[in-house]
Scaffold this active site. Structure first.
Site, PDB file in Angstrom:
ATOM      1  N   CYS A   1      48.031 102.482  91.298  1.00 39.78           N
ATOM      2  CA  CYS A   1      49.321 102.466  91.783  1.00 39.78           C
ATOM      3  C   CYS A   1      50.298 103.841  91.667  1.00 39.78           C
ATOM      4  O   CYS A   1      51.155 103.733  92.597  1.00 39.78           O
ATOM      5  CB  CYS A   1      50.199 101.046  91.488  1.00 39.78           C
TER       6      CYS A   1
ATOM      7  N   CYS B   1      47.388  96.534  85.875  1.00 35.52           N
ATOM      8  CA  CYS B   1      48.911  96.938  85.135  1.00 35.52           C
ATOM      9  C   CYS B   1      48.972  96.982  83.452  1.00 35.52           C
ATOM     10  O   CYS B   1      49.677  97.643  83.072  1.00 35.52           O
ATOM     11  CB  CYS B   1      49.872  96.163  85.819  1.00 35.52           C
TER      12      CYS B   1
END
Ligand code: FES
Length: 124
Positions: free
Chosen positions: A33, A102
């Site tokens: 990301c 993440c």
């Protein structure tokens, strides 16, 4: 979709900020990301005595960083080095599969901070 523990650490993140006198600093970028994480550690007698984090990451990144800082305080460098993103996610009661990437940020930035500290010891 998120566990109560994830929501708690997202809403009330522990150990946010920086350490001006850090002994090691680790920065990690997430290739998925593009978000970034920075972890600061203070080390005394081979143990992590203080730790802080700053992130330009999503809610899951905030929650996992907050959790990892709680998990490593007081741990030896060797114990902290083997904390995996999976262990952090498990401590939070799990993460949605799409958010597992993440959790890499927190664990990897921690490991970079430990390596930074160890590299500085060799130079000194
Ligand atoms: Fe980037 Fe979660 S989406 S760290």
């Amino acid at each position: 979709m998120y566990s109560d523990m994830v929501m708690d650490h997202f809403k009330n993140p522990r150990n946010v900020g920086s350490l001006t006198d850090a002994d090691g600093i680790g920065t990690e970028g997430n290739p998925v990301c593009g978000d970034i994480m920075k972890i600061y550690i203070k080390v005394q007698g081979n143990r992590i005595t203080d730790v802080k984090f700053q992130t330009f990451g999503c809610g899951a990144a905030i929650a996992t960083s907050s959790m990892v800082t709680e998990m490593v305080k007081g741990k030896t460098l060797e114990e902290a080095m083997v904390i995996s993103n999976k262990a952090v996610a498990e401590a939070l009661g799990g993460l949605p599969a799409t958010k597992m990437h993440c959790s890499n940020l927190a664990a990897d930035a921690l490991h970079r901070a430990i390596e930074d500290y160890q590299a500085k010891q060799k130079v000194a």
